[in-house]
Design a protein around this motif. Structure first.
Motif, PDB file in Angstrom:
ATOM      1  N   ARG A   1       1.350  -0.813  -0.238  1.00  0.00           N
ATOM      2  CA  ARG A   1       0.377   0.041   0.184  1.00  0.00           C
ATOM      3  C   ARG A   1       0.741   1.163   0.351  1.00  0.00           C
ATOM      4  O   ARG A   1       0.624   2.151  -0.995  1.00  0.00           O
ATOM      5  N   LEU A   2       1.727   0.914   0.657  1.00  0.00           N
ATOM      6  CA  LEU A   2       3.054   2.418   0.786  1.00  0.00           C
ATOM      7  C   LEU A   2       3.434   2.748  -0.723  1.00  0.00           C
ATOM      8  O   LEU A   2       3.237   4.185  -0.867  1.00  0.00           O
ATOM      9  N   PHE A   3       4.167   1.529  -0.919  1.00  0.00           N
ATOM     10  CA  PHE A   3       4.221   1.671  -2.657  1.00  0.00           C
ATOM     11  C   PHE A   3       2.989   2.246  -3.539  1.00  0.00           C
ATOM     12  O   PHE A   3       4.263   2.803  -4.136  1.00  0.00           O
ATOM     13  N   THR A   4       2.408   1.499  -3.444  1.00  0.00           N
ATOM     14  CA  THR A   4       1.189   1.963  -4.330  1.00  0.00           C
ATOM     15  C   THR A   4       1.118   3.638  -3.923  1.00  0.00           C
ATOM     16  O   THR A   4       1.137   4.354  -5.105  1.00  0.00           O
ATOM     17  N   ASP A   5       0.995   4.209  -3.310  1.00  0.00           N
ATOM     18  CA  ASP A   5       0.335   4.867  -2.691  1.00  0.00           C
ATOM     19  C   ASP A   5       1.608   6.089  -3.601  1.00  0.00           C
ATOM     20  O   ASP A   5       1.017   7.071  -3.668  1.00  0.00           O
ATOM     21  N   LEU A   6       2.423   6.232  -2.763  1.00  0.00           N
ATOM     22  CA  LEU A   6       3.651   6.527  -3.052  1.00  0.00           C
ATOM     23  C   LEU A   6       3.872   7.084  -4.672  1.00  0.00           C
ATOM     24  O   LEU A   6       4.212   7.789  -4.805  1.00  0.00           O
ATOM     25  N   LEU A   7       3.981   5.672  -5.133  1.00  0.00           N
ATOM     26  CA  LEU A   7       4.322   5.973  -6.854  1.00  0.00           C
ATOM     27  C   LEU A   7       3.153   7.045  -7.733  1.00  0.00           C
ATOM     28  O   LEU A   7       3.145   7.659  -8.593  1.00  0.00           O
TER      29      LEU A   7
ATOM     30  N   ALA B   1       1.407   9.069  -6.064  1.00  0.00           N
ATOM     31  CA  ALA B   1       1.135   9.718  -5.736  1.00  0.00           C
ATOM     32  C   ALA B   1       1.898  10.959  -6.986  1.00  0.00           C
ATOM     33  O   ALA B   1       2.191  12.203  -6.450  1.00  0.00           O
ATOM     34  N   HIS B   2       3.378  10.217  -7.026  1.00  0.00           N
ATOM     35  CA  HIS B   2       4.321  11.155  -7.854  1.00  0.00           C
ATOM     36  C   HIS B   2       3.689  10.567  -9.344  1.00  0.00           C
ATOM     37  O   HIS B   2       4.705  10.461 -10.098  1.00  0.00           O
ATOM     38  N   LYS B   3       2.349  10.314  -9.701  1.00  0.00           N
ATOM     39  CA  LYS B   3       1.883  10.603 -11.612  1.00  0.00           C
ATOM     40  C   LYS B   3       2.344   8.901 -12.064  1.00  0.00           C
ATOM     41  O   LYS B   3       1.738   8.906 -13.344  1.00  0.00           O
ATOM     42  N   PHE B   4       2.604   7.898 -11.612  1.00  0.00           N
ATOM     43  CA  PHE B   4       3.115   6.313 -11.709  1.00  0.00           C
ATOM     44  C   PHE B   4       1.562   6.323 -11.965  1.00  0.00           C
ATOM     45  O   PHE B   4       0.855   5.889 -11.209  1.00  0.00           O
ATOM     46  N   ILE B   5       1.441   4.938 -12.801  1.00  0.00           N
ATOM     47  CA  ILE B   5       0.413   4.314 -13.112  1.00  0.00           C
ATOM     48  C   ILE B   5       1.286   3.003 -12.108  1.00  0.00           C
ATOM     49  O   ILE B   5       1.614   2.267 -13.278  1.00  0.00           O
ATOM     50  N   VAL B   6       0.191   1.959 -11.459  1.00  0.00           N
ATOM     51  CA  VAL B   6       0.934   1.392 -10.330  1.00  0.00           C
ATOM     52  C   VAL B   6       0.285   0.037 -10.460  1.00  0.00           C
ATOM     53  O   VAL B   6      -0.730   0.250 -10.554  1.00  0.00           O
ATOM     54  N   GLU B   7       0.668  -1.338 -10.657  1.00  0.00           N
ATOM     55  CA  GLU B   7       0.373  -2.632 -10.554  1.00  0.00           C
ATOM     56  C   GLU B   7       0.709  -2.950  -9.783  1.00  0.00           C
ATOM     57  O   GLU B   7       1.297  -3.644  -9.383  1.00  0.00           O
ATOM     58  N   PRO B   8      -0.599  -3.118  -8.436  1.00  0.00           N
ATOM     59  CA  PRO B   8       0.144  -3.671  -7.320  1.00  0.00           C
ATOM     60  C   PRO B   8      -0.298  -5.586  -7.573  1.00  0.00           C
ATOM     61  O   PRO B   8      -0.737  -5.873  -7.879  1.00  0.00           O
ATOM     62  N   LEU B   9       1.028  -6.132  -6.604  1.00  0.00           N
ATOM     63  CA  LEU B   9       1.083  -7.695  -6.817  1.00  0.00           C
ATOM     64  C   LEU B   9       1.543  -8.288  -5.632  1.00  0.00           C
ATOM     65  O   LEU B   9       2.453  -8.507  -5.472  1.00  0.00           O
TER      66      LEU B   9
END
Length: 122
Positions: free
Chosen positions: A16-22, A24-32
């Motif tokens: 969750r931390l990595f996902t939210d942080l990235l 917030a920096h405008k990355f498209i994130v796919e958590p797995l």
């Protein structure tokens, strides 16, 4: 265009931390959370960066990095390894497996984002 990041992390709070942080920096994130699905998910998502936990329950992050490097589709995709259990020689083993960079947990937000930018060549 926003860059895409695949995060492979079994710890829900870290994921969750990595996902939210990235995000917030405008990355498209796919958590797995399950490393066994990494090849299928990476093929479908087409990440510009993969963030890989080394200590996963079902499969080693080192093995996954090596598998990604053997697959022509991901041979050049930057991989940022993260682990909480860094001992003597671990960074060398992680980089030898094919990781582009390495960050130890717990992470600090600013150094983590600087490392992301570094491995992406920003």
């Amino acid at each position: 265009m926003a860059q895409k990041v695949l995060i492979v992390e079994d710890n829900a709070l870290n994921l969750r931390l990595f996902t939210d942080l990235l995000r917030a920096h405008k990355f498209i994130v796919e958590p797995l959370s399950d490393g066994r699905d990494v090849m299928m998910k990476a093929a479908a998502f087409g990440p510009d960066l993969i963030i890989m936990d080394i200590q996963l329950p079902e499969v080693s992050g080192l093995d996954l990095i090596e598998a990604l490097r053997r697959d022509g589709r991901f041979a050049a995709t930057p991989i940022l390894a993260v682990t909480a259990y860094a001992g003597t020689g671990d960074e060398e083993r992680i980089l030898s497996a094919g990781a582009t960079g390495y960050v130890s947990k717990p992470i600090s937000m600013k150094p983590f984002m600087e490392k992301v930018a570094e491995v992406l060549g920003r």
